[in-house]
Design a protein around this motif. Sequence first.
Motif, PDB file in Angstrom:
ATOM      1  N   THR A 191       0.794  -1.227   0.000  1.00 22.28           N
ATOM      2  CA  THR A 191       0.000   0.000   0.000  1.00 22.28           C
ATOM      3  C   THR A 191       0.825   1.275   0.000  1.00 22.28           C
ATOM      4  OG1 THR A 191      -1.719  -1.197   1.212  1.00 22.28           O
ATOM      5  CG2 THR A 191      -1.858   1.218   1.186  1.00 22.28           C
ATOM      6  N   VAL A 225       3.237   1.652  -3.773  1.00 20.59           N
ATOM      7  CA  VAL A 225       2.790   1.194  -5.085  1.00 20.59           C
ATOM      8  C   VAL A 225       3.290   2.112  -6.197  1.00 20.59           C
ATOM      9  CG1 VAL A 225       0.778   0.860  -6.564  1.00 20.59           C
ATOM     10  CG2 VAL A 225       0.778  -0.044  -4.245  1.00 20.59           C
ATOM     11  N   THR A 226       3.116   3.419  -6.033  1.00 13.95           N
ATOM     12  CA  THR A 226       3.513   4.364  -7.081  1.00 13.95           C
ATOM     13  C   THR A 226       4.999   4.267  -7.375  1.00 13.95           C
ATOM     14  OG1 THR A 226       1.741   5.897  -6.447  1.00 13.95           O
ATOM     15  CG2 THR A 226       3.554   6.786  -7.754  1.00 13.95           C
ATOM     16  N   PHE A 277      -6.774  -6.050   2.737  1.00 15.46           N
ATOM     17  CA  PHE A 277      -7.291  -5.196   1.667  1.00 15.46           C
ATOM     18  C   PHE A 277      -8.821  -5.244   1.659  1.00 15.46           C
ATOM     19  CE2 PHE A 277      -3.389  -7.360   0.376  1.00 15.46           C
ATOM     20  CZ  PHE A 277      -2.555  -6.302   0.088  1.00 15.46           C
ATOM     21  N   GLY A 311      -9.260  -4.872  -3.425  1.00 21.40           N
ATOM     22  CA  GLY A 311      -8.403  -3.709  -3.193  1.00 21.40           C
ATOM     23  C   GLY A 311      -7.018  -3.864  -3.777  1.00 21.40           C
ATOM     24  N   LEU A 312      -6.464  -5.073  -3.721  1.00 21.58           N
ATOM     25  CA  LEU A 312      -5.136  -5.293  -4.291  1.00 21.58           C
ATOM     26  C   LEU A 312      -5.155  -5.098  -5.799  1.00 21.58           C
ATOM     27  CD1 LEU A 312      -2.190  -6.120  -3.903  1.00 21.58           C
ATOM     28  CD2 LEU A 312      -2.906  -8.520  -4.091  1.00 21.58           C
ATOM     29  N   ARG A 315      -7.069  -3.118  -7.473  1.00 22.76           N
ATOM     30  CA  ARG A 315      -7.178  -1.680  -7.759  1.00 22.76           C
ATOM     31  C   ARG A 315      -5.843  -0.971  -7.574  1.00 22.76           C
ATOM     32  NH1 ARG A 315     -12.325  -2.505  -5.424  1.00 22.76           N
ATOM     33  NH2 ARG A 315     -11.595  -1.908  -3.350  1.00 22.76           N
ATOM     34  N   GLN A 316      -5.040  -1.438  -6.646  1.00 23.06           N
ATOM     35  CA  GLN A 316      -3.742  -0.794  -6.432  1.00 23.06           C
ATOM     36  C   GLN A 316      -2.844  -0.899  -7.653  1.00 23.06           C
ATOM     37  OE1 GLN A 316      -1.788  -2.068  -2.844  1.00 23.06           O
ATOM     38  NE2 GLN A 316      -3.439  -1.351  -1.511  1.00 23.06           N
TER      39      GLN A 316
END
Length: 263
Positions: free
Chosen positions: A196, A199-200, A221, A225-226, A228-229
């Motif tokens: 989380t 990621v970027t 998550f 959710g994972l 979407r990351q």
Amino acid sequence: MRQFLTRAVLLIGLLGVLPAVDGVRAQVREFDWYPEFRRWLQAEVPRDQRSPDAVAERYRARLAKEGVSAEEAARRVALLQTRRQDLENDFWNRFFTVDAPRFNTSPNAFLASVVEGRRPGRALDVGMGEGRNALFLAKLGWDVTGFDPADRAVALARERAATMKLRLDARVAMDSTFDFGREQWDLIVYSWVPPTGSVTQAIAGLKPGGIIVVEAGSAWFPPNGLLRQFEGLRVVHYEDRRDTSDFFDRSQMDVVRLVAEKR
């Protein structure tokens, strides 16, 4: 599994699914109470009541009920408020350097299946712990860098690499301070480390054609959710199933796995 936004943030948000640790060698004696605090938090404090202030007050009340002096209670609460990262690092140092580990010390099976037959390149192991996955990759011929804020765990990984005569760049760092760079990694591994907080940076650091491999607890998550990351990457594998955890005393739990490729 674990800090930086893995172990530190998990303290309040995701700590409820982290393991208890017993029978370990002490690292910092003034932190000896912290594993017990974790167990208490997991067992008695609902997740929606885990703001730092609420936890501090509730813990202070618990200590008073147990007859712990006000001075000692104040000391512990002050440490929670001012040295949480140090507490987390000490916890994970104890966890990873214990004589009888309560986690899977073999390479992660999902990671092993993903890299089988894949041409080795540059790999990054985020939250490497004592190096079980990093050393496995290095043995396969990958040029491996790994980092973790638990300095004694990193030291153990370095010692094992030297004994095995493997090249391993093992660093003491958090995901908030580590430089992922740009387009330099063929493989980035998050094995029981929620991605989380980075990621970027990880996506920016991945080479075109490179992959990110994640295995973690589903409870870490929200639903999907994972996925979407990593929606900016091409997801080539995803599963969410009941399976044996690498941690949590190797218990059965819902496990999520993902492989995502940068185009």
